[in-house]
Design a protein around this motif. Structure first.
Motif, mmCIF file in Angstrom:
data_model
loop_
_atom_site.group_PDB
_atom_site.id
_atom_site.type_symbol
_atom_site.label_atom_id
_atom_site.label_comp_id
_atom_site.label_asym_id
_atom_site.label_seq_id
_atom_site.Cartn_x
_atom_site.Cartn_y
_atom_site.Cartn_z
ATOM 1 N N MET A 1 9.412 -0.318 -9.007
ATOM 2 C CA MET A 1 10.284 0.625 -9.696
ATOM 3 C C MET A 1 10.446 0.279 -11.181
ATOM 4 N N LYS A 2 10.484 -1.010 -11.480
ATOM 5 C CA LYS A 2 10.729 -1.425 -12.871
ATOM 6 C C LYS A 2 9.462 -1.488 -13.712
ATOM 7 N N THR A 3 8.338 -1.861 -13.081
ATOM 8 C CA THR A 3 7.129 -2.091 -13.867
ATOM 9 C C THR A 3 5.936 -1.254 -13.439
ATOM 10 N N GLY A 4 6.050 -0.576 -12.292
ATOM 11 C CA GLY A 4 4.933 0.225 -11.816
ATOM 12 C C GLY A 4 3.895 -0.554 -11.050
ATOM 13 N N ASN A 5 4.122 -1.863 -10.823
ATOM 14 C CA ASN A 5 3.198 -2.668 -10.022
ATOM 15 C C ASN A 5 3.983 -3.664 -9.167
ATOM 16 N N ILE A 6 3.336 -4.130 -8.117
ATOM 17 C CA ILE A 6 3.988 -5.011 -7.146
ATOM 18 C C ILE A 6 4.296 -6.388 -7.726
ATOM 19 N N GLU A 7 3.445 -6.846 -8.623
ATOM 20 C CA GLU A 7 3.595 -8.206 -9.171
ATOM 21 C C GLU A 7 4.729 -8.302 -10.189
ATOM 22 N N GLY A 8 5.177 -7.175 -10.715
ATOM 23 C CA GLY A 8 6.241 -7.185 -11.721
ATOM 24 C C GLY A 8 5.748 -7.486 -13.124
ATOM 25 N N LYS A 9 4.443 -7.310 -13.347
ATOM 26 C CA LYS A 9 3.871 -7.555 -14.678
ATOM 27 C C LYS A 9 4.200 -6.370 -15.593
ATOM 28 N N THR A 10 4.819 -6.661 -16.710
ATOM 29 C CA THR A 10 5.229 -5.587 -17.614
ATOM 30 C C THR A 10 4.176 -5.307 -18.674
ATOM 31 N N GLU B 1 0.825 -1.206 0.000
ATOM 32 C CA GLU B 1 0.000 0.000 0.000
ATOM 33 C C GLU B 1 0.864 1.263 0.000
ATOM 34 N N MET B 2 1.949 1.243 0.765
ATOM 35 C CA MET B 2 2.828 2.404 0.798
ATOM 36 C C MET B 2 3.488 2.661 -0.548
ATOM 37 N N LEU B 3 3.976 1.602 -1.198
ATOM 38 C CA LEU B 3 4.656 1.753 -2.485
ATOM 39 C C LEU B 3 3.695 2.250 -3.565
ATOM 40 N N MET B 4 2.462 1.750 -3.552
ATOM 41 C CA MET B 4 1.485 2.220 -4.523
ATOM 42 C C MET B 4 1.142 3.687 -4.279
ATOM 43 N N ALA B 5 1.019 4.067 -3.002
ATOM 44 C CA ALA B 5 0.751 5.470 -2.667
ATOM 45 C C ALA B 5 1.924 6.357 -3.086
ATOM 46 N N ALA B 6 3.138 5.860 -2.871
ATOM 47 C CA ALA B 6 4.332 6.636 -3.243
ATOM 48 C C ALA B 6 4.360 6.912 -4.740
ATOM 49 N N SER B 7 3.959 5.915 -5.533
ATOM 50 C CA SER B 7 3.977 6.098 -6.989
ATOM 51 C C SER B 7 2.952 7.136 -7.442
ATOM 52 N N GLU B 8 1.953 7.384 -6.604
ATOM 53 C CA GLU B 8 0.916 8.354 -6.941
ATOM 54 C C GLU B 8 1.248 9.771 -6.470
ATOM 55 N N ILE B 9 1.845 9.901 -5.284
ATOM 56 C CA ILE B 9 2.008 11.240 -4.708
ATOM 57 C C ILE B 9 3.368 11.881 -4.991
ATOM 58 N N HIS C 1 15.286 -8.231 3.238
ATOM 59 C CA HIS C 1 15.074 -9.627 2.841
ATOM 60 C C HIS C 1 14.419 -9.667 1.470
ATOM 61 N N SER C 2 14.460 -10.835 0.859
ATOM 62 C CA SER C 2 14.116 -10.968 -0.550
ATOM 63 C C SER C 2 12.671 -10.608 -0.873
ATOM 64 N N LEU C 3 11.743 -10.870 0.045
ATOM 65 C CA LEU C 3 10.330 -10.598 -0.223
ATOM 66 C C LEU C 3 10.084 -9.108 -0.446
ATOM 67 N N GLU C 4 10.573 -8.292 0.487
ATOM 68 C CA GLU C 4 10.349 -6.850 0.356
ATOM 69 C C GLU C 4 11.189 -6.261 -0.777
ATOM 70 N N ASP C 5 12.391 -6.781 -0.979
ATOM 71 C CA ASP C 5 13.241 -6.270 -2.055
ATOM 72 C C ASP C 5 12.603 -6.529 -3.415
ATOM 73 N N ARG C 6 11.974 -7.695 -3.571
ATOM 74 C CA ARG C 6 11.310 -8.024 -4.822
ATOM 75 C C ARG C 6 10.159 -7.062 -5.107
ATOM 76 N N MET C 7 9.407 -6.710 -4.068
ATOM 77 C CA MET C 7 8.291 -5.781 -4.237
ATOM 78 C C MET C 7 8.780 -4.396 -4.641
ATOM 79 N N VAL C 8 9.849 -3.942 -4.007
ATOM 80 C CA VAL C 8 10.408 -2.620 -4.323
ATOM 81 C C VAL C 8 10.949 -2.611 -5.752
ATOM 82 N N LYS C 9 11.678 -3.647 -6.107
ATOM 83 C CA LYS C 9 12.242 -3.742 -7.465
ATOM 84 C C LYS C 9 11.125 -3.758 -8.503
ATOM 85 N N ASN C 10 10.068 -4.513 -8.236
ATOM 86 C CA ASN C 10 8.953 -4.602 -9.181
ATOM 87 C C ASN C 10 8.258 -3.260 -9.389
#
Length: 304
Positions: free
Chosen positions: A251-260, A219-227, A240-249
């Motif tokens: 930033m790279k794709t604009g969504n948490i799942e990493g769907k391009t 929720e925070m990352l999605m809000a950050a992308s908006e504001i 740890h890998s779970l949170e790093d994957r979400m942050v990377k996704n």
């Protein structure tokens, strides 16, 4: 401005994460993980007099580190409500957001909080001591399959099903209340040579579930992308890998799942431009002086 009491921990990747914000004159910045105030204090030191800093923390203990500065506003809330609280203060856009997602040494060293297997105490693990289920509530009430899923997904434990079955069997005769109760049951499942590492994973998994950390981060990352304003920076430290994957996704794709999604020209649609294509990690010197930084990774992105 009064000095911040360093009661929590030494800030990790301090210069790198704040340099990543690229502070601007008159900017509005957010530290969503105030904690001991280390990052916020440094941001305030580098900001000019026309800037504003809003810092979030849901833990009442963090209030003892509040900074006495007219440019600073402390928000006692989980960062998942980032957008709502900024709106309350009349803020719809910001120039930079910093997040240090690690659990502070303050929490691990407080036996009353139940975050560490090094101390005896109640199995609590709540960041916000005022609400929510405790770790003991989860162990005593969750169905076996759900417990196994938590240990597998959040702790990456290979014996998650055996661990869950063992806990469910034990709680039929005696409920889990303390760290000691818990350790008596789970320690025999691990060899002495790997015991500390495996126990750390078990406690990590429970802590993530207790505090709904993955949902809150999403929720925070999605809000950050908006504001974030165009040109605004997102600077995030993960552990740890779970949170790093979400942050990377995000930033790279604009969504948490990493769907391009691609535009007509084959470019990936994302609201961000990656600033550091290679993840930033602590120097050997920082790891030596601050062991907490050992698994830290910093990613920085700019809003297009």
């Amino acid at each position: 401005m009064d000095d911040v009491k360093q009661t929590y921990h030494i800030p990790v990747l301090l210069d790198e994460s704040i340099n990543g914000l690229d502070l601007k004159k008159g900017g509005i910045y957010v530290d969503v993980t105030f904690g001991g105030g280390g990052h916020s204090k440094e941001i305030l030191k580098r900001m000019d007099e026309t800037c504003k800093l809003y810092s979030f923390d849901q833990d009442e203990d963090a209030e003892s580190n509040i900074v006495n500065d007219s440019r600073f506003t402390f928000v006692r809330s989980n960062f998942r409500y980032l957008k709502n609280f900024l709106k309350y203060y009349g803020i719809t856009e910001v120039d930079g957001i910093l997040a240090d997602l690690g659990v502070s040494s303050h929490h691990f060293d407080d036996s009353e909080r139940g975050f560490s297997f090094r101390f005896e105490g109640k199995l609590d693990m709540r960041m916000n001591k005022r609400s929510g289920m405790t770790a003991s509530d989860i162990i005593n009430t969750y169905e076996e399959e759900k417990l196994a899923d938590i240990f597998y997904l959040y702790g990456e434990l290979k014996n998650s099903r055996k661990l869950a079955a063992t806990l469910v069997k034990r709680r039929t005769t005696k409920q889990f209340e303390t760290i000691g109760d818990f350790l008596d049951v789970i320690k025999p499942l691990y060899g002495r040579e790997r015991e500390k590492k495996e126990l750390a994973k078990v406690f990590q998994a429970l802590r993530i579930e207790v505090n709904h950390e993955m949902e809150a981060l999403k929720e925070m990352l999605m809000a950050a992308s908006e504001i974030l304003k165009p040109g605004g920076r997102l600077s995030v430290i993960t552990y740890h890998s779970l949170e790093d994957r979400m942050v990377k996704n995000i930033m790279k794709t604009g969504n948490i799942e990493g769907k391009t999604e691609q535009d007509f020209f084959g470019n990936v649609k994302t609201p961000f431009k990656i600033i550091n294509n290679k993840v930033i990690v602590p120097t050997d010197n920082e790891i030596e002086t601050n062991p907490r930084s050992r698994s830290a990774k910093l990613r920085i992105a700019e809003k297009k």
